[in-house]
Write an enzyme that holds these catalytic residues in place. Structure first.
Site, PDB file in Angstrom:
ATOM      1  N   LYS A 132      14.348  39.227 -14.164  1.00 48.54           N
ATOM      2  CA  LYS A 132      14.156  37.727 -13.819  1.00 48.54           C
ATOM      3  C   LYS A 132      12.649  37.079 -13.577  1.00 48.54           C
ATOM      4  O   LYS A 132      11.964  38.018 -13.088  1.00 48.54           O
ATOM      5  CB  LYS A 132      15.142  37.555 -12.617  1.00 48.54           C
ATOM      6  N   SER A 207      20.951  31.274 -10.154  1.00 46.72           N
ATOM      7  CA  SER A 207      19.476  31.290 -10.693  1.00 46.72           C
ATOM      8  C   SER A 207      19.202  32.042 -11.877  1.00 46.72           C
ATOM      9  O   SER A 207      18.116  32.024 -12.336  1.00 46.72           O
ATOM     10  CB  SER A 207      18.566  30.916  -9.678  1.00 46.72           C
ATOM     11  N   SER A 231      23.439  34.051  -7.276  1.00 50.55           N
ATOM     12  CA  SER A 231      22.559  33.805  -8.430  1.00 50.55           C
ATOM     13  C   SER A 231      22.554  34.890  -9.485  1.00 50.55           C
ATOM     14  O   SER A 231      21.891  34.746 -10.472  1.00 50.55           O
ATOM     15  CB  SER A 231      21.095  33.547  -7.883  1.00 50.55           C
TER      16      SER A 231
END
Length: 573
Positions: A132, A207, A231
């Site tokens: 990420k 996310s 997330s």
């Protein structure tokens, strides 16, 4: 106030595009805007048959069995996934930072080392892993899709990045996130919107939405996201994948790009890092190798406990798994396809496991009210101040949800912490029959000496939502607030038979419940066809090994419900 974010975004996107070799650009004959783009890599002609085989037929565990022995060359595997990630980027906009050249060079070095010494560098030798955008990688930005953080390359790596490299992994790209890191879609002004490769009309989640889209496209054999309210689990749900969120202190988190002022997480909810994968055994793989490398020597927040030591915590438990089925959090009632799935899951598991219905009302709403209080401690001021530096507006999902407010006072934060401790203590009773939350007669009378191993529940009270339509994070955020480890198991896809059923006739319980019902009554339900249905599995705090072992049992037990799309068993090398 400057309003130059658009020029910064343009430069950043040009930089990203320049890092994709021109020969990996999709031909104009490919329709990049169709709803389902999972077949584009195979149709593109960019990947060789061997590269298609490597990226489609094996999970990370299978790839490692070949990489560690030299049966597979890291340079071949890494190049294949770099090419496929480049294709995924062109149809889903899932990447932020690209370092394919660095990755291929490292893969070559690892191959040479194995040939020279006969020994792999570590348990992740030669395996490409995507991460990420929040993770720091030396020499590359960790911009979070915000103009104020662009063109500020990291001087050091995040702790987990260093750990992965020491284990032999090859990092090759970072993935897209939503603005503020607190949205359940994945759109920001710098990189734009990530699309769901299964259905571009639906959200990829957030996310870690870029990570979910990339792994779903098989552009990564194993991705690492972060989770503070869902997330990891929401993108896993949206993309039909496995996801695993550990408790805080199990996986190193130090050295990430901050989504708030330094130290602010200590008075809020701690984020954690974990895998998004195509198989349950890959989630286990990552958790095991991380725990077995004594990461507590690198991050003071990490609890020192090997994977084997964690197994000793469950040695006294009965052999037959005891599963609690939680259909509602007491705040939002699940829509018909979700309730229907839970009924079938409960019935299927009952044939081989001990299954008990549980109801956490009214504790659930109390916990979620406190959770929402923690998520607004600073009143959004950090993000409003950061965005205003270059005149950025809020992303669509946030525009009706995020307002600048006064930050909470010390007394208000202290009261929140006191409420949290009180409710977390009460939540311990959920696991015990005597606590009163089970459907059994003994539980209702405050008796019984049994305990649950895991809870199975929805990760959301609705199917994968249309873009910017995700309702709330209550079903996932609850377990961040309680700091329980939780994971996602994909079951099947939505079919025509799931279009039946209506919402309750009684009035909605609250505004969240009202919006949730509208995802069934004010949306063309056919948009959900082909999207994934999953369940969330939860264990007590810091019992990651027990959760992994339980999820493996559940994954196998739920096989009869699968339609083939969620069967992630991979070929052997």
């Amino acid at each position: 106030m400057a309003k130059d974010w658009e020029s910064i975004a343009s430069r950043k996107q040009e930089e990203r595009t320049s890092r994709i070799p021109k020969e990996w650009t999709l031909p104009s004959s490919i329709d990049q805007n169709r709803h389902n783009v999972l077949g584009v890599p195979r149709e593109s002609g960019i990947l060789t048959e061997d590269e298609l085989r490597l990226t489609e037929n094996y999970d990370a565990t299978a790839l490692l069995s070949g990489l560690s022995t030299g049966l597979l060359k890291s340079i071949d595997v890494v190049t294949a996934f770099c090419k496929r990630a480049a294709i995924a980027q062109q149809v889903t906009n899932c990447l932020t930072e690209i370092f394919f050249g660095d990755a291929i060079a490292r893969a070559k070095q690892l191959d040479e080392q194995l040939a020279r010494t006969g020994k792999p560098m570590g348990p992740l030798h030669g395996l490409p892993i995507s991460i990420k955008d929040t993770f720091m990688v030396k020499g590359y930005d960790a911009s979070l899709g915000v103009a104020a953080f662009c063109f500020q390359p990291a001087a050091t790596n995040s702790v987990l990045v260093d750990l992965l490299l020491s284990l032999g992994a090859v990092l090759y790209c970072k993935t897209n996130v939503p603005q503020t890191m607190a949205a359940l879609d994945s759109h920001n002004n710098v990189f734009g919107r990530t699309m769901n490769p299964i259905n571009r009309k639906l959200t990829p989640g957030g996310s870690s939405g870029g990570e979910g889209a990339l792994v779903a496209m098989r552009g990564s054999p194993l991705g690492i996201g972060t989770d503070i309210g869902g997330s990891i689990r929401v993108p896993a749900l949206c993309n039909g994948l496995y996801g695993f969120k550990p408790s805080h202190g199990r996986v190193p988190y130090a050295g990430q790009q901050a989504a708030g002022l330094p130290g602010s997480s200590k008075v809020g909810i701690e984020a954690t890092a974990g895998p998004i994968a195509v198989s349950m055994r890959d989630c286990e793989l990552l958790m095991r190798v991380i725990c077995d490398t004594t990461p507590s020597n690198l991050d003071p927040e990490v609890i020192s406990q090997t994977w084997k030591q964690q197994a000793s915590l469950q040695s006294s438990r009965p052999k037959k798994l005891r599963v609690g089925i939680m259909r509602t959090d007491g705040t939002v009632t699940s829509l018909p396809p979700i309730l229907r799935l839970l009924d079938s899951v409960s019935q299927t598991l009952s044939s081989s496991l001990e299954v008990i219905d549980i109801d956490i009302s009214p504790l659930g709403p109390q916990c979620l009210k406190c959770f929402n209080g923690f998520m607004s401690i600073d009143g959004g001021n950090f993000w409003f101040d950061t965005l205003e530096k270059h005149g950025e507006s809020l992303s669509p999902w946030l525009q009706s949800r995020l307002k600048r407010r006064a930050q909470k006072s010390l007394d208000e934060v202290r009261d929140l912490q006191a409420t949290r401790i009180d409710l977390q203590t009460k939540a311990l009773e959920i696991w015990r029959e005597s606590g009163g939350y089970w459907s059994t007669e003994d539980s209702k009378s405050g008796k019984g000496d049994r305990t649950l191993d895991v809870i199975v529940c929805p990760a959301a009270p609705h199917p994968v939502a249309p873009i910017d339509g995700w309702n709330s994070a209550h079903y996932t955020g609850l377990f961040n607030w309680l700091d329980y480890p939780a994971g996602i198991i994909p079951i099947r896809t939505i079919g025509e038979g799931d279009m039946q059923g209506e919402v309750p006739s009684y009035p909605p319980m609250n505004g969240w419940d009202k919006i949730n019902r509208e995802l069934w009554t004010k949306v063309d339900r056919k948009v959900y066809l082909g999207s994934s249905l999953t369940v969330q599995v939860v264990a007590p705090k810091l019992l990651e090994r027990m959760l992994v072992d339980s999820m493996k049992v559940l994954d196998e037990a739920l096989q009869p419900l699968r339609d083939g799309t969620a069967d992630k068993r991979m070929s052997k090398i």
